[in-house]
Design a protein around this motif. Structure first.
Motif, mmCIF file in Angstrom:
data_model
loop_
_atom_site.group_PDB
_atom_site.id
_atom_site.type_symbol
_atom_site.label_atom_id
_atom_site.label_comp_id
_atom_site.label_asym_id
_atom_site.label_seq_id
_atom_site.Cartn_x
_atom_site.Cartn_y
_atom_site.Cartn_z
ATOM 1 N N GLU A 164 51.578 28.629 36.990
ATOM 2 C CA GLU A 164 52.474 27.542 37.366
ATOM 3 C C GLU A 164 52.744 26.618 36.188
ATOM 4 O OE1 GLU A 164 50.522 25.792 40.711
ATOM 5 O OE2 GLU A 164 50.976 27.514 42.006
ATOM 6 N N GLY A 165 51.836 26.573 35.234
ATOM 7 C CA GLY A 165 52.015 25.752 34.041
ATOM 8 C C GLY A 165 52.988 26.361 33.047
ATOM 9 N N GLY A 166 53.603 27.469 33.415
ATOM 10 C CA GLY A 166 54.598 28.092 32.554
ATOM 11 C C GLY A 166 54.030 29.021 31.510
ATOM 12 N N ARG A 167 52.743 29.294 31.571
ATOM 13 C CA ARG A 167 52.113 30.161 30.584
ATOM 14 C C ARG A 167 51.988 31.563 31.166
ATOM 15 N NH1 ARG A 167 46.848 27.659 28.581
ATOM 16 N NH2 ARG A 167 47.228 29.000 26.817
ATOM 17 N N SER A 168 52.939 32.408 30.834
ATOM 18 C CA SER A 168 52.907 33.788 31.314
ATOM 19 C C SER A 168 53.697 34.657 30.351
ATOM 20 C CB SER A 168 53.493 33.895 32.724
ATOM 21 O OG SER A 168 54.844 33.505 32.723
ATOM 22 N N ILE A 169 53.534 35.940 30.489
ATOM 23 C CA ILE A 169 54.279 36.897 29.687
ATOM 24 C C ILE A 169 55.374 37.471 30.575
ATOM 25 C CG2 ILE A 169 54.167 39.101 28.459
ATOM 26 C CD1 ILE A 169 51.300 38.366 27.663
ATOM 27 N N GLU A 170 56.604 37.360 30.128
ATOM 28 C CA GLU A 170 57.749 37.800 30.922
ATOM 29 C C GLU A 170 57.590 39.246 31.379
ATOM 30 O OE1 GLU A 170 62.527 38.397 30.374
ATOM 31 O OE2 GLU A 170 61.508 36.916 29.137
#
Length: 76
Positions: A8-14
């Motif tokens: 949810e914090g925007g830390r992900s790999i597309e």
């Protein structure tokens, strides 16, 4: 193997599926059955456990993103 707060914090790999480590055993059908698989988390600890579990379950091409997503961000 990232938890929901991290994602949810925007830390992900597309394009990466999101399966928290605590849910991995309950959601095996969501893990791609063939090909290379790279697992990641924030620090590398949970992904190391997940990679081990997946290998133990019969997956041969499982890789762990060393030092986690944070290391990937700092290298960019």
């Amino acid at each position: 193997m990232r938890n929901c707060v991290e994602r949810e914090g925007g830390r992900s790999i597309e394009g990466a599926p999101h399966i928290p480590l605590a849910e991995l055993a309950e959601r095996p059908d969501e893990v791609p059955a063939e090909g290379r698989l790279v697992v990641h988390c924030a620090s590398g600890h949970r992904s190391s456990i997940a990679a081990s579990l997946l290998r133990h379950g019969g997956r041969s091409e499982v890789y762990d993103l060393l030092r986690g997503y944070a290391a990937r961000e700092s290298a960019a």
